[in-house]
Write an enzyme that holds these catalytic residues in place. Structure first.
Site, PDB file in Angstrom:
ATOM      1  N   GLY A   1       0.817  -1.221   0.000  1.00 53.24           N
ATOM      2  CA  GLY A   1       0.000   0.000   0.000  1.00 53.24           C
ATOM      3  C   GLY A   1       0.844   1.261   0.000  1.00 53.24           C
ATOM      4  O   GLY A   1       2.056   1.220   0.208  1.00 53.24           O
TER       5      GLY A   1
ATOM      6  N   GLY B   1       6.321  -3.159   3.064  1.00 59.93           N
ATOM      7  CA  GLY B   1       5.975  -3.529   4.429  1.00 59.93           C
ATOM      8  C   GLY B   1       6.343  -4.973   4.751  1.00 59.93           C
ATOM      9  O   GLY B   1       7.219  -5.566   4.116  1.00 59.93           O
TER      10      GLY B   1
ATOM     11  N   GLY C   1       4.800  -7.836   4.271  1.00 59.76           N
ATOM     12  CA  GLY C   1       4.654  -8.787   3.160  1.00 59.76           C
ATOM     13  C   GLY C   1       5.812  -8.662   2.187  1.00 59.76           C
ATOM     14  O   GLY C   1       6.404  -9.666   1.748  1.00 59.76           O
ATOM     15  N   THR C   2       6.145  -7.425   1.860  1.00 61.96           N
ATOM     16  CA  THR C   2       7.256  -7.177   0.933  1.00 61.96           C
ATOM     17  C   THR C   2       8.555  -7.768   1.483  1.00 61.96           C
ATOM     18  O   THR C   2       9.357  -8.353   0.741  1.00 61.96           O
ATOM     19  CB  THR C   2       7.434  -5.653   0.725  1.00 61.96           C
ATOM     20  OG1 THR C   2       6.184  -5.116   0.316  1.00 61.96           O
ATOM     21  CG2 THR C   2       8.492  -5.343  -0.305  1.00 61.96           C
TER      22      THR C   2
ATOM     23  N   ASP D   1       0.882   1.816   8.671  1.00 59.45           N
ATOM     24  CA  ASP D   1       0.318   1.286   9.921  1.00 59.45           C
ATOM     25  C   ASP D   1       1.343   1.239  11.054  1.00 59.45           C
ATOM     26  O   ASP D   1       0.984   1.015  12.207  1.00 59.45           O
ATOM     27  CB  ASP D   1      -0.203  -0.148   9.712  1.00 59.45           C
ATOM     28  CG  ASP D   1      -1.426  -0.194   8.809  1.00 59.45           C
ATOM     29  OD1 ASP D   1      -1.926   0.881   8.443  1.00 59.45           O
ATOM     30  OD2 ASP D   1      -1.867  -1.311   8.477  1.00 59.45           O
TER      31      ASP D   1
ATOM     32  N   GLY E   1      -5.251   0.870   9.888  1.00 59.47           N
ATOM     33  CA  GLY E   1      -4.682   0.033  10.939  1.00 59.47           C
ATOM     34  C   GLY E   1      -5.316  -1.331  10.834  1.00 59.47           C
ATOM     35  O   GLY E   1      -6.319  -1.639  11.465  1.00 59.47           O
TER      36      GLY E   1
ATOM     37  N   ARG F   1      -2.817   8.606   3.756  1.00 55.13           N
ATOM     38  CA  ARG F   1      -1.593   7.964   3.260  1.00 55.13           C
ATOM     39  C   ARG F   1      -1.212   8.425   1.850  1.00 55.13           C
ATOM     40  O   ARG F   1      -0.153   8.061   1.348  1.00 55.13           O
ATOM     41  CB  ARG F   1      -1.707   6.444   3.324  1.00 55.13           C
ATOM     42  CG  ARG F   1      -2.654   5.834   2.322  1.00 55.13           C
ATOM     43  CD  ARG F   1      -2.596   4.307   2.324  1.00 55.13           C
ATOM     44  NE  ARG F   1      -3.089   3.816   1.057  1.00 55.13           N
ATOM     45  CZ  ARG F   1      -3.273   2.549   0.751  1.00 55.13           C
ATOM     46  NH1 ARG F   1      -3.000   1.619   1.637  1.00 55.13           N
ATOM     47  NH2 ARG F   1      -3.718   2.189  -0.422  1.00 55.13           N
TER      48      ARG F   1
HETATM   49  N1  LIG Z   1       4.918 -14.537   2.317  1.00 58.07           N
HETATM   50  C1  LIG Z   1       5.190 -13.907   1.181  1.00 58.07           C
HETATM   51  N2  LIG Z   1       6.053 -14.431   0.296  1.00 58.07           N
HETATM   52  C2  LIG Z   1       6.355 -13.796  -0.862  1.00 58.07           C
HETATM   53  N3  LIG Z   1       5.817 -12.612  -1.203  1.00 58.07           N
HETATM   54  C3  LIG Z   1       4.942 -12.041  -0.373  1.00 58.07           C
HETATM   55  C4  LIG Z   1       4.584 -12.644   0.865  1.00 58.07           C
HETATM   56  N4  LIG Z   1       3.688 -11.841   1.487  1.00 58.07           N
HETATM   57  C5  LIG Z   1       3.500 -10.786   0.669  1.00 58.07           C
HETATM   58  N5  LIG Z   1       4.257 -10.894  -0.434  1.00 58.07           N
HETATM   59  C6  LIG Z   1       4.311  -9.965  -1.576  1.00 58.07           C
HETATM   60  O1  LIG Z   1       4.778  -8.693  -1.116  1.00 58.07           O
HETATM   61  C7  LIG Z   1       4.082  -7.645  -1.766  1.00 58.07           C
HETATM   62  C8  LIG Z   1       3.495  -6.695  -0.755  1.00 58.07           C
HETATM   63  O2  LIG Z   1       2.783  -7.410   0.264  1.00 58.07           O
HETATM   64  P1  LIG Z   1       1.509  -6.757   1.022  1.00 58.07           P
HETATM   65  O3  LIG Z   1       0.454  -6.434   0.033  1.00 58.07           O
HETATM   66  O4  LIG Z   1       1.168  -7.654   2.135  1.00 58.07           O
HETATM   67  O5  LIG Z   1       2.025  -5.337   1.518  1.00 58.07           O
HETATM   68  P2  LIG Z   1       3.124  -4.961   2.582  1.00 58.07           P
HETATM   69  O6  LIG Z   1       4.454  -5.067   1.994  1.00 58.07           O
HETATM   70  O7  LIG Z   1       2.879  -5.723   3.843  1.00 58.07           O
HETATM   71  O8  LIG Z   1       2.821  -3.413   2.770  1.00 58.07           O
HETATM   72  P3  LIG Z   1       1.586  -2.726   3.526  1.00 58.07           P
HETATM   73  O9  LIG Z   1       1.032  -3.707   4.510  1.00 58.07           O
HETATM   74  O10 LIG Z   1       2.184  -1.531   4.181  1.00 58.07           O
HETATM   75  O11 LIG Z   1       0.627  -2.342   2.473  1.00 58.07           O
HETATM   76  C9  LIG Z   1       3.042  -8.292  -2.666  1.00 58.07           C
HETATM   77  O12 LIG Z   1       3.509  -8.295  -3.985  1.00 58.07           O
HETATM   78  C10 LIG Z   1       2.918  -9.709  -2.129  1.00 58.07           C
HETATM   79  O13 LIG Z   1       2.598 -10.642  -3.121  1.00 58.07           O
HETATM   80  O1  LIG Z   2      -6.779  -0.752  -0.132  1.00 57.48           O
HETATM   81  P1  LIG Z   2      -5.374  -1.213  -0.145  1.00 57.48           P
HETATM   82  O2  LIG Z   2      -4.489  -0.440  -1.041  1.00 57.48           O
HETATM   83  O3  LIG Z   2      -5.241  -2.679  -0.344  1.00 57.48           O
HETATM   84  O4  LIG Z   2      -4.765  -0.885   1.272  1.00 57.48           O
HETATM   85  C1  LIG Z   2      -5.403  -0.991   2.500  1.00 57.48           C
HETATM   86  C2  LIG Z   2      -4.462  -1.423   3.563  1.00 57.48           C
HETATM   87  O5  LIG Z   2      -3.188  -0.869   3.415  1.00 57.48           O
HETATM   88  C3  LIG Z   2      -2.709  -0.334   4.641  1.00 57.48           C
HETATM   89  O6  LIG Z   2      -2.730   1.051   4.524  1.00 57.48           O
HETATM   90  C4  LIG Z   2      -1.291  -0.757   4.905  1.00 57.48           C
HETATM   91  O7  LIG Z   2      -1.214  -2.126   5.093  1.00 57.48           O
HETATM   92  C5  LIG Z   2      -3.702  -0.837   5.689  1.00 57.48           C
HETATM   93  O8  LIG Z   2      -3.882   0.059   6.738  1.00 57.48           O
HETATM   94  C6  LIG Z   2      -4.946  -1.039   4.901  1.00 57.48           C
HETATM   95  O9  LIG Z   2      -5.724  -2.072   5.423  1.00 57.48           O
HETATM   96 MG   LIG Z   3       1.561  -5.401   5.494  1.00 59.53          MG
END
Ligand SMILES: Nc1ncnc2c1ncn2[C@@H]1O[C@H](COP(=O)(O)OP(=O)(O)OP(=O)(O)O)[C@@H](O)[C@H]1O
Ligand SMILES: O=P(O)(O)OC[C@H]1O[C@](O)(CO)[C@@H](O)[C@@H]1O
Ligand SMILES: [Mg+2]
Length: 475
Positions: free
Chosen positions: A120, A208, A210-211, A239, A283, A399
Site C-alpha cells: 500500500g 511492508g 509482506g514485501t 500502519d 490500521g 496515506r
Molecule cells: N509470504 C510472502 N512471500 C512472498 N511474497 C509475499 C509474501 N507476502 C507478501 N508478499 C508480496 O509482497 C508484496 C506486498 O505485500 P503486502 O500487500 O502484504 O504489503 P506490505 O508489503 O505488507 O505493505 P503494507 O502492509 O504496508 O501495504 C506483494 O507483492 C505480495 O505478493
Molecule cells: O486498499 P489497499 O491499497 O489494499 O490498502 C489498505 C491497507 O493498506 C494499509 O494502509 C497498509 O497495510 C492498511 O492500513 C490497509 O488495510
Molecule cells: Mg503489510
C-alpha cells in the site's frame, strides 16, 4: 549512579551507588550478542575491493570516524533494570551501525541498481526513491539506476524506467509512488530470472511486512544461485506495524492528517444535539495511527483498536459509556481503527475466507457498521430524542499525501543508509532507526518482527486516562 565497565570482558561487572543512601550494589552486564549481517563475501569469492569514492567528495571531506566499521554497534534495548535478571538474561542484542564503509565492494561503473515499491501507499515513498537515485548518483557515481514499475510483478512483466537526479528532482513533493505499486504477483522464479536477465546487481525493495517476506525469498534464491547481487529492504508501512525499528516513515505524516479528520468530527459533534463524530482510521491489525492521533488530538472520547476487543451492549460497554458522555458533554468523538471490532460484524462464510491479492485478510468496513449500530441503539433506548452521527472516513487521504518535513528527512537517512550498506557488499538486510541511531538489521528478522500496541504498557494507559473510556474487560 556510577557505572564501572571494564573493557574486553564477557560478563561486565557494574557497580551502582544508591541514590538515597550511598550504598553500592554489584551487578553484572551480560555479554553482547551481535546479529550476523549477511555479506556477499559469504558466498562470492574474489569480490571487488575499492576505496570509497566519498574520499574524493568535495562535500564530505571524510575525517577520522567518518567511516564505520564492523565494530560499530547499536544495542537493541538501551533501558535496563540491572536488578532484574530477566531484563538482560539473554545477553545484550546488538546490530551493526549503518553508514559509509571505507572499502566498497561494487565498482560504481558496473552497478545496475533497481528500485521497487510494493504494497500500500505511504507518505514519503517518492522521497525514498528520489534519495536513492540522488544518493547513488552523487555519493558513489552510479549512473545505471532503474525503477521497476508496479511492485514485484513489474520485474517480469514490465520495462524498467531509467532514473536520474533530474527526473526525480521534485518527487519528494508528490504523494504516492511514481513507480506505481501493487499487491500479489510474487513469482520467485520469474522475478529472479528477470533480475538476472536485466543484469541488476543492487536491489532496493521498499515495502511492508509482506514485501520483506518476499524479499527474504529473493535473497535466499540469490544466495542459492550464488549471484553477485545485493538486496536490501527499506521498511514502509503507514500502519507502523514493522518491529525492531523505532517507527516507519510516513507514520507521523499520517497521524497529522488523521488529526484533521478528528478535528472535523469534533466540530460536527459539538455543533449537534447529542452529536457523535465517528472517524475510521487505517490500521489493519495494529492501532498505532488511532492511538497516536487520539493522544495528540485530546478531543477523542473513545479509541477503538484491534489489540483491545470491545463490546457494545451492557455494563462496561460502548453504549453505556456514550450514554454517560452525551449526558455530561452533549457530544462525543469515537476513533476506530479499521481492524477493530471485526469479530462483531456479521459475515458470510465466503466473506470470512476473503483475501486480497497478497493473501492479507479482507476486512468488513467497521465504520458504516458502527454508525448503523449507534443509530439502532439510540432509536431503541432514546426514541424521539435528537441524535446525530457524523461519520468521516479519511482512510486513503492520510496515506496519499507527501511526507512532512520530519518524515522527508527520515526518508533521506533511510535511503543513504541502504546505499552505504549495499555498496559495502552487505545483503539481506534492512536499514532503520533503532533507539535513534541507524542500524542494519538482518532482513529475516524484520520479516517476522511485528509492532503491535501493547495494551499493558503506559501508552495505552495514557490513552485510557485521556479519554476515560472503559477497558472493555467483561467482569
Ligand atoms: N509470504 C510472502 N512471500 C512472498 N511474497 C509475499 C509474501 N507476502 C507478501 N508478499 C508480496 O509482497 C508484496 C506486498 O505485500 P503486502 O500487500 O502484504 O504489503 P506490505 O508489503 O505488507 O505493505 P503494507 O502492509 O504496508 O501495504 C506483494 O507483492 C505480495 O505478493
Ligand atoms: O486498499 P489497499 O491499497 O489494499 O490498502 C489498505 C491497507 O493498506 C494499509 O494502509 C497498509 O497495510 C492498511 O492500513 C490497509 O488495510
Ligand atoms: Mg503489510
Amino acid at each position: 549512579m556510577d557505572l564501572a565497565m571494564p573493557p574486553n570482558s564477557n560478563s561486565t561487572p557494574v557497580t551502582t551507588t544508591g541514590d538515597d543512601d550511598n550504598t553500592t550494589t554489584d551487578f553484572s552486564l551480560p555479554p553482547v550478542t551481535l546479529h550476523k549481517l549477511p555479506h556477499l563475501s559469504d558466498y562470492v569469492p574474489n569480490l571487488t575491493a575499492l576505496t570509497n569514492p566519498i574520499d574524493r567528495s568535495p562535500f564530505y571531506h571524510p575525517s577520522p570516524g567518518f567511516y564505520l566499521s564492523t565494530s560499530d554497534l547499536i544495542l537493541r534495548h538501551i533501558l535496563f533494570d540491572l536488578s532484574s535478571a530477566a531484563a538482560t538474561g539473554g545477553g545484550l542484542l546488538a546490530y551493526h551501525r549503518a553508514g559509509p564503509r571505507r572499502t566498497i565492494r561494487f565498482d560504481p561503473a558496473a552497478v545496475r541498481a533497481a528500485i521497487v515499491t510494493c504494497g500500500g501507499l505511504c507518505p514519503g515513498l517518492n522521497t525514498v526513491i528520489r534519495e536513492l537515485v540522488v544518493g547513488l548518483w552523487d555519493l558513489y557515481g552510479v549512473r545505471q539506476i532503474f525503477g521497476v514499475p508496479s511492485g514485484y510483478r513489474g520485474f517480469y512483466s514490465m520495462e524498467p524506467m531509467k532514473l536520474d537526479p533530474k527526473m526525480v528532482h521534485n518527487w519528494h513533493k508528490r504523494g504516492g509512488t511514481a513507480l506505481a505499486t501493487s499487491r500479489g504477483g510474487f513469482d520467485l522464479d520469474k522475478i529472479v530470472n528477470a533480475i538476472e536477465q536485466r543484469g541488476f546487481n543492487q536491489l532496493y525493495v521498499i515495502g511492508g511486512d509482506g514485501t520483506m517476506r518476499g524479499a527474504v525469498k529473493i535473497f535466499r534464491e540469490i544466495q542459492q544461485r550464488k549471484l553477485n547481487i545485493s538486496i536490501t529492504g527499506i521498511p514502509k508501512t503507514v500502519d507502523n506495524d514493522i518491529g525492531i525499528i523505532d517507527r516507519s516513515f510516513g507514520f507521523q505524516t499520517a497521524v497529522e492528517m488523521a488529526q484533521e479528520a478528528i478535528n472535523a468530527a469534533h466540530v460536527e459533534a459539538e455543533s449537534a444535539v447529542n452529536g457523535i463524530g465517528l472517524v475510521k482510521l487505517m490500521g489493519r491489525s495494529t492501532g498505532h495511527i488511532a492511538l497516536h492521533a487520539t493522544l495528540s488530538s485530546r478531543d477523542v472520547d473513545c479509541c477503538l483498536i484491534p489489540e483491545n476487543d470491545f463490546y457494545l451492549e451492557g455494563k462496561g460497554g460502548l453504549f453505556e459509556f456514550l450514554d454517560q458522555r452525551l449526558k455530561q458533554n452533549g457530544h462525543a468523538v469515537i476513533v476506530v481503527a479499521e481492524g477493530a471490532g471485526q469479530d462483531m460484524i456479521l459475515r458470510t462464510g465466503k466473506q470470512k475466507e476473503e483475501k486480497d491479492e497478497s493473501g492479507n485478510p479482507v476486512f468488513l468496513d467497521v465504520g458504516p457498521w458502527l454508525k448503523s449500530e449507534l443509530k439502532k441503539w439510540w432509536e431503541r433506548d432514546h426514541p424521539g430524542e435528537l441524535f446525530t452521527v457524523k461519520y468521516i472516513d479519511p482512510t486513503y487521504m492520510i496515506r496519499a499525501v507527501p511526507a512532512n518535513a520530519t518524515d522527508n528527512l527520515y526518508c533521506t537517512l533511510l535511503a543513504h543508509s541502504a546505499i552505504h550498506g549495499v555498496m559495502a557488499g552487505h545483503t539481506g538486510f534492512v536499514s532503520g532507526p533503532i533507539n535513534g541511531n541507524y542500524g542494519y538489521i538482518p532482513m529475516e528478522e524484520v520479516a517476522v518482527a511485528r509492532n503491535v500496541v501493547d495494551t499493558k504498557d503506559h501508552k495505552w494507559a495514557w490513552v485510557r486516562s485521556v479519554t476515560n473510556q472503559p477497558d472493555f474487560l467483561k467482569c
